[in-house]
Design a protein around this motif. Structure first.
Motif, PDB file in Angstrom:
ATOM      1  N   LYS A 163     -76.117  26.697  27.643  1.00  0.00           N
ATOM      2  CA  LYS A 163     -75.701  25.770  26.582  1.00  0.00           C
ATOM      3  C   LYS A 163     -76.885  25.385  25.701  1.00  0.00           C
ATOM      4  CE  LYS A 163     -73.441  21.381  25.690  1.00  0.00           C
ATOM      5  NZ  LYS A 163     -72.859  20.175  26.253  1.00  0.00           N
ATOM      6  N   ASN A 164     -78.042  25.124  26.298  1.00  0.00           N
ATOM      7  CA  ASN A 164     -79.232  24.774  25.526  1.00  0.00           C
ATOM      8  C   ASN A 164     -79.706  25.942  24.664  1.00  0.00           C
ATOM      9  OD1 ASN A 164     -79.271  22.194  26.521  1.00  0.00           O
ATOM     10  ND2 ASN A 164     -80.834  22.596  28.066  1.00  0.00           N
ATOM     11  N   ARG A 165     -79.642  27.139  25.218  1.00  0.00           N
ATOM     12  CA  ARG A 165     -80.022  28.324  24.429  1.00  0.00           C
ATOM     13  C   ARG A 165     -79.079  28.532  23.258  1.00  0.00           C
ATOM     14  NH1 ARG A 165     -82.226  32.876  28.649  1.00  0.00           N
ATOM     15  NH2 ARG A 165     -83.725  31.488  29.634  1.00  0.00           N
ATOM     16  N   LEU A 198     -77.891  27.981  17.450  1.00  0.00           N
ATOM     17  CA  LEU A 198     -77.104  27.384  16.373  1.00  0.00           C
ATOM     18  C   LEU A 198     -77.951  26.538  15.436  1.00  0.00           C
ATOM     19  CD1 LEU A 198     -73.857  26.358  18.276  1.00  0.00           C
ATOM     20  CD2 LEU A 198     -74.112  28.183  16.581  1.00  0.00           C
ATOM     21  N   ALA A 199     -79.053  25.998  15.930  1.00  0.00           N
ATOM     22  CA  ALA A 199     -79.928  25.157  15.116  1.00  0.00           C
ATOM     23  C   ALA A 199     -80.922  25.969  14.278  1.00  0.00           C
ATOM     24  CB  ALA A 199     -80.684  24.180  16.010  1.00  0.00           C
ATOM     25  N   ALA A 200     -80.929  27.276  14.416  1.00  0.00           N
ATOM     26  CA  ALA A 200     -81.887  28.141  13.712  1.00  0.00           C
ATOM     27  C   ALA A 200     -81.407  28.393  12.280  1.00  0.00           C
ATOM     28  CB  ALA A 200     -82.064  29.445  14.474  1.00  0.00           C
ATOM     29  N   LYS A 201     -81.642  27.433  11.417  1.00  0.00           N
ATOM     30  CA  LYS A 201     -81.106  27.487  10.044  1.00  0.00           C
ATOM     31  C   LYS A 201     -81.566  28.719   9.270  1.00  0.00           C
ATOM     32  CE  LYS A 201     -80.561  22.543   9.651  1.00  0.00           C
ATOM     33  NZ  LYS A 201     -81.523  21.764  10.425  1.00  0.00           N
ATOM     34  N   LEU A 202     -82.818  29.125   9.433  1.00  0.00           N
ATOM     35  CA  LEU A 202     -83.306  30.300   8.713  1.00  0.00           C
ATOM     36  C   LEU A 202     -82.507  31.545   9.084  1.00  0.00           C
ATOM     37  CD1 LEU A 202     -85.278  31.620   6.758  1.00  0.00           C
ATOM     38  CD2 LEU A 202     -86.882  31.888   8.670  1.00  0.00           C
ATOM     39  N   ARG A 236     -76.936  20.137  17.009  1.00  0.00           N
ATOM     40  CA  ARG A 236     -77.705  18.890  17.012  1.00  0.00           C
ATOM     41  C   ARG A 236     -78.235  18.545  18.400  1.00  0.00           C
ATOM     42  NH1 ARG A 236     -73.789  17.418  13.144  1.00  0.00           N
ATOM     43  NH2 ARG A 236     -72.453  16.497  14.722  1.00  0.00           N
ATOM     44  N   GLN A 237     -77.682  19.150  19.432  1.00  0.00           N
ATOM     45  CA  GLN A 237     -78.148  18.899  20.798  1.00  0.00           C
ATOM     46  C   GLN A 237     -79.442  19.649  21.108  1.00  0.00           C
ATOM     47  OE1 GLN A 237     -74.973  19.706  23.546  1.00  0.00           O
ATOM     48  NE2 GLN A 237     -73.542  18.384  22.464  1.00  0.00           N
ATOM     49  N   SER A 238     -79.827  20.558  20.229  1.00  0.00           N
ATOM     50  CA  SER A 238     -81.039  21.347  20.452  1.00  0.00           C
ATOM     51  C   SER A 238     -82.266  20.599  19.939  1.00  0.00           C
ATOM     52  CB  SER A 238     -80.930  22.693  19.709  1.00  0.00           C
ATOM     53  OG  SER A 238     -82.175  23.324  19.673  1.00  0.00           O
TER      54      SER A 238
END
Length: 132
Positions: A4-6, A11-15, A123-125
């Motif tokens: 889940k963290n991975r 998902l948080a990798a906007k680039l 957002r959890q990352s």
């Protein structure tokens, strides 16, 4: 690190999502304006292709720029759909289709329905707290 963290970190990798969005837009413009047939890219329905493509674009756009208002994202993507139809109108092997725009809109709505769940997970990352 848990799965889940991975996944949240990915998902948080906007680039990454911005690059995927740019590649998707380029591919869609090419596929929408070429005279070549691509049977592998076709499904049982052209409208379904539109729906899936614009759902994907919406999710990528929302992951790329999560702070942009949903209506702004939707308007820009629907404008992109209209641009595609306007580009196709003068082509002898394509045509302008209001039904394609409707399918685009449904895909955008589905993408907007899915994206808040993905954004909440992102957002959890710890990576989501970095500067854009």
């Amino acid at each position: 690190m848990t799965v889940k963290n991975r996944f949240a970190r990915l998902l948080a990798a906007k680039l990454l999502w911005r690059i995927a969005l740019a590649v998707s837009i380029a591919a869609i413009i090419y596929l929408a304006t070429t005279s070549q047939n691509f049977p592998a890219a076709a499904s049982f329905s052209d409208k379904f292709n539109h729906l899936i493509a614009f759902m994907e674009l919406t999710i990528l756009a929302r992951l790329s720029w999560p702070h942009v208002r949903m209506l702004t994202s939707a308007g820009l993507l629907l404008g992109f759909g209209l641009l595609i139809e306007l580009l196709q109108a003068p082509l002898p092997y394509r045509e302008f289709s209001v039904l394609d725009l409707l399918a685009d809109g449904i895909g955008i709505a589905l993408g907007l329905a899915i994206s808040p769940w993905l954004q909440a997970l992102a957002r959890q990352s710890p990576a989501s707290h970095s500067v854009d």
